[in-house]
Design an enzyme around this catalytic site. Structure first.
Site, PDB file in Angstrom:
ATOM      1  N   THR A  12       0.601  -1.780  -0.188  1.00  0.00           N
ATOM      2  CA  THR A  12      -0.246  -0.225   0.229  1.00  0.00           C
ATOM      3  C   THR A  12       0.875   1.359   0.184  1.00  0.00           C
ATOM      4  OG1 THR A  12      -0.608  -0.208   2.639  1.00  0.00           O
ATOM      5  CG2 THR A  12      -1.415  -1.542   1.446  1.00  0.00           C
ATOM      6  N   GLY A  13       0.235   2.281  -0.696  1.00  0.00           N
ATOM      7  CA  GLY A  13       1.083   3.638  -0.356  1.00  0.00           C
ATOM      8  C   GLY A  13       1.827   3.245  -1.321  1.00  0.00           C
ATOM      9  N   ALA A  14       2.393   2.757  -2.321  1.00  0.00           N
ATOM     10  CA  ALA A  14       3.287   2.190  -3.621  1.00  0.00           C
ATOM     11  C   ALA A  14       4.330   3.392  -4.555  1.00  0.00           C
ATOM     12  CB  ALA A  14       3.126   0.697  -3.719  1.00  0.00           C
ATOM     13  N   SER A  15       3.388   4.301  -4.829  1.00  0.00           N
ATOM     14  CA  SER A  15       3.354   4.835  -5.318  1.00  0.00           C
ATOM     15  C   SER A  15       5.077   6.011  -5.960  1.00  0.00           C
ATOM     16  CB  SER A  15       2.399   6.039  -6.291  1.00  0.00           C
ATOM     17  OG  SER A  15       2.558   7.012  -5.003  1.00  0.00           O
ATOM     18  N   GLY A  17       8.920   6.931  -2.458  1.00  0.00           N
ATOM     19  CA  GLY A  17       9.720   7.036  -1.695  1.00  0.00           C
ATOM     20  C   GLY A  17       8.836   5.916  -0.808  1.00  0.00           C
ATOM     21  N   ILE A  18       9.298   4.911   0.332  1.00  0.00           N
ATOM     22  CA  ILE A  18       9.667   3.550   0.739  1.00  0.00           C
ATOM     23  C   ILE A  18       8.870   3.276   0.625  1.00  0.00           C
ATOM     24  CG2 ILE A  18       9.541   2.463   2.627  1.00  0.00           C
ATOM     25  CD1 ILE A  18      10.242   4.678   4.296  1.00  0.00           C
ATOM     26  N   GLY A  19       7.632   3.474  -0.211  1.00  0.00           N
ATOM     27  CA  GLY A  19       6.525   2.111  -1.024  1.00  0.00           C
ATOM     28  C   GLY A  19       7.389   1.645  -2.008  1.00  0.00           C
ATOM     29  N   SER A 143       7.060   3.881  12.719  1.00  0.00           N
ATOM     30  CA  SER A 143       8.185   4.903  12.354  1.00  0.00           C
ATOM     31  C   SER A 143       8.144   5.272  14.450  1.00  0.00           C
ATOM     32  CB  SER A 143       7.171   6.747  12.920  1.00  0.00           C
ATOM     33  OG  SER A 143       8.503   7.276  13.377  1.00  0.00           O
ATOM     34  N   TYR A 156       0.879  12.001  14.828  1.00  0.00           N
ATOM     35  CA  TYR A 156       1.901  10.943  14.063  1.00  0.00           C
ATOM     36  C   TYR A 156       2.247   9.776  15.406  1.00  0.00           C
ATOM     37  CZ  TYR A 156       4.647   9.224  10.437  1.00  0.00           C
ATOM     38  OH  TYR A 156       6.077   8.841  10.158  1.00  0.00           O
TER      39      TYR A 156
END
Length: 248
Positions: A12-15, A17-19, A143, A156
């Site tokens: 998830t959130g793979a577009s 950065g870390i993903g 995190s 956060y």
């Protein structure tokens, strides 16, 4: 158990950065990849193209992680395509910077829903197939602030601490089924999430880190990949924090 290169990974959130780095690490092994995103269509496609160049079978899917209805549709699409994940990487998340006194109800609900509810829904919907086959990996990208907390990032930090507790508790539920659950809690990493810091602030922060630098997304991706391997079956319920010795 299927060979590693026949397994499917949902990130998830793979577009970006870390993903994106996680996706590319799995792609290097020729695995089947499902790249989730919400709005970053072109960035997701760019990540997909990079993964396909490594020989991976790649599908991109858009869904709002806050919506059970949208995630149910996503699961149905994956089932129809034969891309049910053996490995789930709950990486998507949003940050929030500001004093707690300035946090609105809307801020609270939005960050909680993306970072915690999204992880909960994805895990709940995709873990039954892992339990059925007696094999699976669930890796939650948390995190370092979920361990130590950060001033001006209470909201956060709270969500990331919740992810850590979720990982520890669910690991105990799923261990008898051959499914491991772990969290990776990165320290300061070179991603857009640190864009609120100017160059001077970044330099001062790097001085506080024993390693003397920010981490790179590919370093986090390598740890996530390791935790997804069959050889990591005795590692579960752990919060592993790659942070350059910053927080121990």
């Amino acid at each position: 158990m299927k060979p590693l290169n026949e397994m499917t990974v949902l990130v998830t959130g793979a577009s970006r950065g870390i993903g994106a780095a996680i996706a590319q690490r799995f792609a290097a092994e020729g695995m089947n990849l499902v790249l989730h995103y919400l709005h970053s269509h072109e960035e997701a496609n760019q990540t997909a193209r990079m993964c396909m160049r490594s020989g991976a079978n790649v599908m991109t899917v858009s869904a709002d992680l806050r919506s059970r209805e949208q995630l149910l549709r996503m699961r149905e699409k994956l089932e129809q395509s034969g891309m049910v994940p053996d490995i789930l990487v709950n990486n998507a998340g949003i940050s929030h910077f500001g004093m707690l006194s300035e946090v609105s109800d809307e801020d609270w609900d939005n960050v909680m829903n993306v970072n915690l509810k999204g992880m909960f829904l994805c895990t709940q919907l995709f873990m039954p197939a892992m339990i059925k086959q007696k094999y699976g990996r669930i890796i939650n990208v948390s995190s370092v602030w979920g361990i130590s907390g950060a001033s001006c990032e209470v909201l956060y930090s709270t969500t990331k601490g919740g992810m850590n507790a979720f990982s520890k508790a669910l690991a105990k539920e799923l261990a008898p089924s051959g499914v491991t659950v772990n969290a990776v809690a990165p320290g300061a990493i070179n991603t857009t999430m640190n864009d609120q810091l100017d160059d001077n602030e970044k330099a001062m922060l790097a001085e506080e880190i024993p390693a003397g630098r920010f981490g790179e997304p590919k370093e986090i991706a390598s740890l996530v990949y390791f935790l997804a391997l069959p050889e990591s079956s005795y590692i579960t319920g752990q919060i592993i924090s790659p942070n350059g010795g910053w927080i121990t």
